[in-house]
Design a protein around this motif. Structure first.
Motif, mmCIF file in Angstrom:
data_model
loop_
_atom_site.group_PDB
_atom_site.id
_atom_site.type_symbol
_atom_site.label_atom_id
_atom_site.label_comp_id
_atom_site.label_asym_id
_atom_site.label_seq_id
_atom_site.Cartn_x
_atom_site.Cartn_y
_atom_site.Cartn_z
ATOM 1 N N TYR A 1 6.092 7.627 -17.911
ATOM 2 C CA TYR A 1 5.820 6.606 -16.908
ATOM 3 C C TYR A 1 6.401 7.023 -15.560
ATOM 4 C CZ TYR A 1 4.948 3.738 -21.048
ATOM 5 O OH TYR A 1 4.472 3.259 -22.242
ATOM 6 N N VAL A 2 5.726 6.614 -14.494
ATOM 7 C CA VAL A 2 6.214 6.809 -13.131
ATOM 8 C C VAL A 2 6.086 5.479 -12.410
ATOM 9 C CG1 VAL A 2 5.898 8.011 -10.946
ATOM 10 C CG2 VAL A 2 5.531 9.234 -13.086
ATOM 11 N N VAL A 3 7.159 5.031 -11.762
ATOM 12 C CA VAL A 3 7.154 3.746 -11.073
ATOM 13 C C VAL A 3 6.399 3.877 -9.750
ATOM 14 C CG1 VAL A 3 8.567 1.893 -10.106
ATOM 15 C CG2 VAL A 3 9.371 3.161 -12.113
ATOM 16 N N VAL A 4 5.374 3.062 -9.588
ATOM 17 C CA VAL A 4 4.648 2.993 -8.316
ATOM 18 C C VAL A 4 5.327 1.994 -7.391
ATOM 19 C CG1 VAL A 4 2.451 2.430 -7.208
ATOM 20 C CG2 VAL A 4 2.484 3.623 -9.418
ATOM 21 N N ARG B 1 1.356 -4.658 -4.851
ATOM 22 C CA ARG B 1 1.378 -3.469 -4.002
ATOM 23 C C ARG B 1 1.689 -3.840 -2.562
ATOM 24 N NH1 ARG B 1 -3.599 -2.165 -6.588
ATOM 25 N NH2 ARG B 1 -3.373 -0.590 -8.212
ATOM 26 N N ALA B 2 1.094 -4.933 -2.080
ATOM 27 C CA ALA B 2 1.299 -5.332 -0.683
ATOM 28 C C ALA B 2 2.758 -5.702 -0.427
ATOM 29 C CB ALA B 2 0.383 -6.505 -0.344
ATOM 30 N N ILE B 3 3.360 -6.422 -1.366
ATOM 31 C CA ILE B 3 4.762 -6.807 -1.194
ATOM 32 C C ILE B 3 5.656 -5.580 -1.213
ATOM 33 C CG2 ILE B 3 6.687 -8.034 -2.266
ATOM 34 C CD1 ILE B 3 4.692 -10.173 -3.146
ATOM 35 N N ASN B 4 5.387 -4.652 -2.120
ATOM 36 C CA ASN B 4 6.215 -3.448 -2.178
ATOM 37 C C ASN B 4 5.999 -2.551 -0.968
ATOM 38 O OD1 ASN B 4 7.838 -3.236 -4.839
ATOM 39 N ND2 ASN B 4 5.860 -4.055 -5.474
ATOM 40 N N ALA B 5 4.802 -2.584 -0.386
ATOM 41 C CA ALA B 5 4.574 -1.843 0.853
ATOM 42 C C ALA B 5 5.402 -2.435 1.981
ATOM 43 C CB ALA B 5 3.091 -1.858 1.206
ATOM 44 N N LEU B 6 5.487 -3.755 2.034
ATOM 45 C CA LEU B 6 6.327 -4.406 3.046
ATOM 46 C C LEU B 6 7.796 -4.056 2.843
ATOM 47 C CD1 LEU B 6 4.649 -7.938 3.145
ATOM 48 C CD2 LEU B 6 4.572 -6.204 4.945
ATOM 49 N N GLU B 7 8.202 -3.931 1.587
ATOM 50 C CA GLU B 7 9.595 -3.602 1.302
ATOM 51 C C GLU B 7 9.976 -2.232 1.855
ATOM 52 O OE1 GLU B 7 12.564 -3.048 -2.550
ATOM 53 O OE2 GLU B 7 10.644 -4.082 -2.794
ATOM 54 N N ARG B 8 9.002 -1.331 1.909
ATOM 55 C CA ARG B 8 9.288 -0.008 2.475
ATOM 56 C C ARG B 8 9.451 -0.048 3.983
ATOM 57 N NH1 ARG B 8 5.710 1.448 -1.794
ATOM 58 N NH2 ARG B 8 3.874 1.302 -0.449
ATOM 59 N N GLN B 9 8.968 -1.123 4.619
ATOM 60 C CA GLN B 9 9.054 -1.251 6.072
ATOM 61 C C GLN B 9 10.300 -2.006 6.520
ATOM 62 O OE1 GLN B 9 5.367 -2.804 7.784
ATOM 63 N NE2 GLN B 9 4.242 -2.127 5.955
ATOM 64 N N TYR B 10 10.864 -2.830 5.629
ATOM 65 C CA TYR B 10 11.993 -3.682 5.990
ATOM 66 C C TYR B 10 13.168 -3.410 5.044
ATOM 67 C CZ TYR B 10 8.678 -6.287 8.844
ATOM 68 O OH TYR B 10 7.740 -6.642 9.791
ATOM 69 N N MET C 1 12.405 -5.675 -13.730
ATOM 70 C CA MET C 1 13.263 -6.625 -13.035
ATOM 71 C C MET C 1 12.472 -7.512 -12.081
ATOM 72 S SD MET C 1 16.445 -4.096 -12.150
ATOM 73 C CE MET C 1 17.401 -5.424 -11.398
ATOM 74 N N ARG C 2 11.242 -7.135 -11.787
ATOM 75 C CA ARG C 2 10.346 -7.924 -10.953
ATOM 76 C C ARG C 2 8.919 -7.504 -11.295
ATOM 77 N NH1 ARG C 2 10.896 -4.743 -5.180
ATOM 78 N NH2 ARG C 2 13.117 -5.156 -5.319
ATOM 79 N N ASP C 3 7.926 -8.143 -10.765
ATOM 80 C CA ASP C 3 6.553 -7.694 -10.968
ATOM 81 C C ASP C 3 6.440 -6.252 -10.493
ATOM 82 O OD1 ASP C 3 6.095 -10.212 -11.834
ATOM 83 O OD2 ASP C 3 4.681 -10.777 -10.272
ATOM 84 N N SER C 4 5.920 -5.376 -11.346
ATOM 85 C CA SER C 4 5.948 -3.940 -11.060
ATOM 86 C C SER C 4 4.648 -3.274 -11.482
ATOM 87 C CB SER C 4 7.123 -3.265 -11.794
ATOM 88 O OG SER C 4 8.356 -3.867 -11.457
#
Length: 606
Positions: A52-55, A201-210, A97-100
């Motif tokens: 497995y690889v975490v996206v 995906r959208a939430i995790n993309a935002l996490e990379r910005q903030y 630990m969260r939606d992944s």
């Protein structure tokens, strides 16, 4: 899709040695898999039949028999690659630990691919060998990542006070790039349904910005509130202190799949007055930590943020009888330097000192209280018929109550703990709730000198120094971040020139005791209280194994002839520790020690 995935795989360590064609071929075999918060991806003991690889998202790794996680795995990291490539079984449980979102490569697909392209197998095994060598050479410690997604939900009967959300937002924004997301946000993109992989995906993309994202849930359990609960690393359950403390629907839902350590209870007060009745909130919830916040004091929200991001500064006070007067001098030097503490705890007399600090007593007030209690009123000098103890505990208890009072630990503005030894279960007892006086009294209950404290369940509690005289490990159980830890370099008392056979019998001792002339001829041997105290200090736990890189150990030098019952020397011990600590603090400030990062904080009062 395959080319973008291949580009992403090249940034992952175990795939970095693959040539571009092999990477593209490998990427084509992966399949995407969505997991909801709390779902198990891997179970310990199962065959390692997939890689497995975490996206996006985050996973915790747990081994059976251990309550704390071994580590956490985030985006771009592989899961279970060693067991997969070596053909073994799973060595741990891995839980979302969260939606992944993860990529999955089955063993059948991998074997078919490597049969066509043997270079992939040779490259991966070479990389795996290097990783195994590095793992063997170094001790792998559990990671301690800071939560980056924080959910805010309603606790109790009223909505979260808007003033609190404004204070929390401004405090986060002052220290990190912060995004606030509320219901109806367009940040996820138009037409994106909350329950889909696209939303994750959208939430995790935002996490990379903030650096931090604050999710503000609706007042009721809506689809947005459900998404907040599933995606937040940490949830703040916020309640107005004077509201009905019953569980809100959001809290009930959070309890279904969130561990207690993933939720913090925040109780909001209109003004900074002494709380009373926090137990009515805690009795209905399973929370590891709770916080009081006054809307007219920004320092409370700043402290809350330090607990959230793992920088809260703790103060750990050791036991040591009369030597603990040195804590007062150390604390005075830290107050003068502008150091404020976010949590305090201690053992034995150290727990009493820490309790006085969180109650807001000044160092000079504590010094005067020590003189009145132990010198003027002889709290540890009034002996009794030794049926239950050597000392008159009623007299001792009355003196202690004068200065500690009766306040519940959970009502304190600054979190506090004390430790005692449970002789019923032969284990360490952590006092985190209930009467503060009782906690300090139990932690200081020197066996034989004072009677044990008995709980409502019939458990016998005595001095905490028997098991943990410097409870830095307990502090680390409750919070992340640096600590100022106090221990004593015990004075090396001279040898005792005592002839054992000269010690008088009971009848001879009584005759000499009533004769002032013969009383002077008694052997100069220490009494039972002094022997007992020194015996307790001989069994000091190796606390330094619990120390972490951010902790600062202070060991003030003490007079070589100072004893554990020399309470009359409290002022001398305090002054000596104060002078020494002032120099030590300046030295550690110059060296930029992590525990000194709080110099700009206002010292908090209870």
């Amino acid at each position: 899709m395959t080319s973008a995935l291949a580009h992403g795989l090249q940034s992952i360590e175990i795939f970095q040695d693959l040539d571009p064609d092999d990477t593209v071929a490998l990427a084509a075999e992966f399949r995407i898999l969505e997991l909801k918060r709390g779902e198990v991806l891997i179970r310990q003991g199962d065959p390692a039949d997939a890689l497995y690889v975490v996206v996006s998202g985050r996973f915790s790794v747990h081994r059976q028999g251990r309550s704390d996680p071994v580590c956490e795995i985030g985006p771009g990291q592989p899961i279970g690659e060693i067991a997969f490539l070596t053909g073994g079984t799973r060595t741990a449980n891995v839980r979302a630990m969260r939606d992944s979102l993860v990529l999955r490569l089955s063993r059948e697909e991998f074997e078919g691919l490597t049969a066509r392209k043997p270079s992939i197998w040779r490259s991966l095994t070479a990389t795996l060998g290097r990783r195994l060598a590095a793992t063997t050479a170094a001790e792998v410690l559990p990671s301690d990542p800071r939560p980056r997604t924080i959910g805010v939900i309603r606790a109790g009967s009223r909505p979260v006070p808007p003033a609190f959300i404004r204070m929390l937002t401004s405090t986060f924004e002052a220290g990190a790039r912060t995004l606030v997301l509320e219901s109806g946000t367009t940040a996820l993109g138009s037409g994106v349904a909350l329950g889909t992989p696209e939303a994750t995906r959208a939430i995790n993309a935002l996490e990379r910005q903030y650096e931090a994202i604050l999710f503000i849930a609706d007042a009721e359990l809506t689809p947005w509130s459900e998404k907040v609960l599933r995606h937040a690393d940490l949830v703040l359950a916020v309640g107005a202190f004077d509201a009905d403390p019953g569980l809100s629907p959001l809290e009930q839902r959070a309890a279904d799949f969130l561990a207690p350590e993933a939720v913090r209870l925040v109780l909001v007060h209109a003004h900074r007055t002494r709380p009373a009745g926090t137990a009515r909130w805690l009795d209905r919830r399973r929370v590891v930590m709770h916080h009081h916040v006054a809307l007219d004091d920004a320092a409370d929200v700043e402290r809350l943020l330090r607990f959230v991001n793992g920088t809260a500064l703790g103060f750990v006070a050791c036991g040591g009888g009369a030597l603990c007067a040195a804590h007062v001098g150390l604390f005075k030097a830290m107050v003068e330097a502008g150091i404020g503490f976010d949590m305090m705890g201690g053992t034995s007399a150290g727990s009493a000192m820490a309790a006085a600090f969180v109650l807001g007593s000044s160092p000079d007030e504590i010094d005067r209280a020590l003189h009145e209690m132990f010198v003027s009123n002889r709290a540890m000098r009034r002996y009794t018929w030794p049926r239950y103890s050597l000392l008159d505990h009623h007299h001792f208890d009355q003196q202690l109550a004068r200065y500690i009072g009766h306040v519940d630990i959970e009502d304190l503005w600054i979190p506090f703990f004390a430790v005692s030894t449970n002789l019923s279960s032969y284990s360490l007892h952590r006092h985190r709730r209930g009467d503060l006086w009782t906690a300090v009294r139990a932690s200081s209950s020197i066996p034989a000198l004072l009677p044990p404290v008995y709980t409502a369940e019939g458990e016998m509690l005595v001095d905490g120094c028997l098991l943990d005289n410097v409870p830095v490990g307990v502090m680390h159980e409750l919070k992340s971040g640096p600590n100022v830890v106090v221990s004593f370099m015990l004075p090396q008392l001279e040898r005792f020139a005592v002839d054992y056979f000269e010690l008088p019998s009971r009848s001879e001792l009584m005759r000499r005791a009533i004769n002032p002339i013969r009383r002077q001829d008694l052997p100069a041997a220490p009494g039972p209280a002094a022997v007992l105290m020194r015996s307790l200090m001989a069994n000091r736990q190796d606390f330094q194994r619990h120390m972490r890189p951010g902790d600062l150990l202070l060991m003030p030098p003490l007079p070589q002839d100072a004893g554990f019952l020399d309470w009359h020397r409290h002022e001398e011990l305090m002054d000596a520790a104060h002078r020494w600590a002032a120099c030590e603090i300046a030295r550690h400030v110059a060296a930029r020690h992590p525990a000194m990062a709080g110099l700009e904080r206002a010292v908090s009062s209870a």
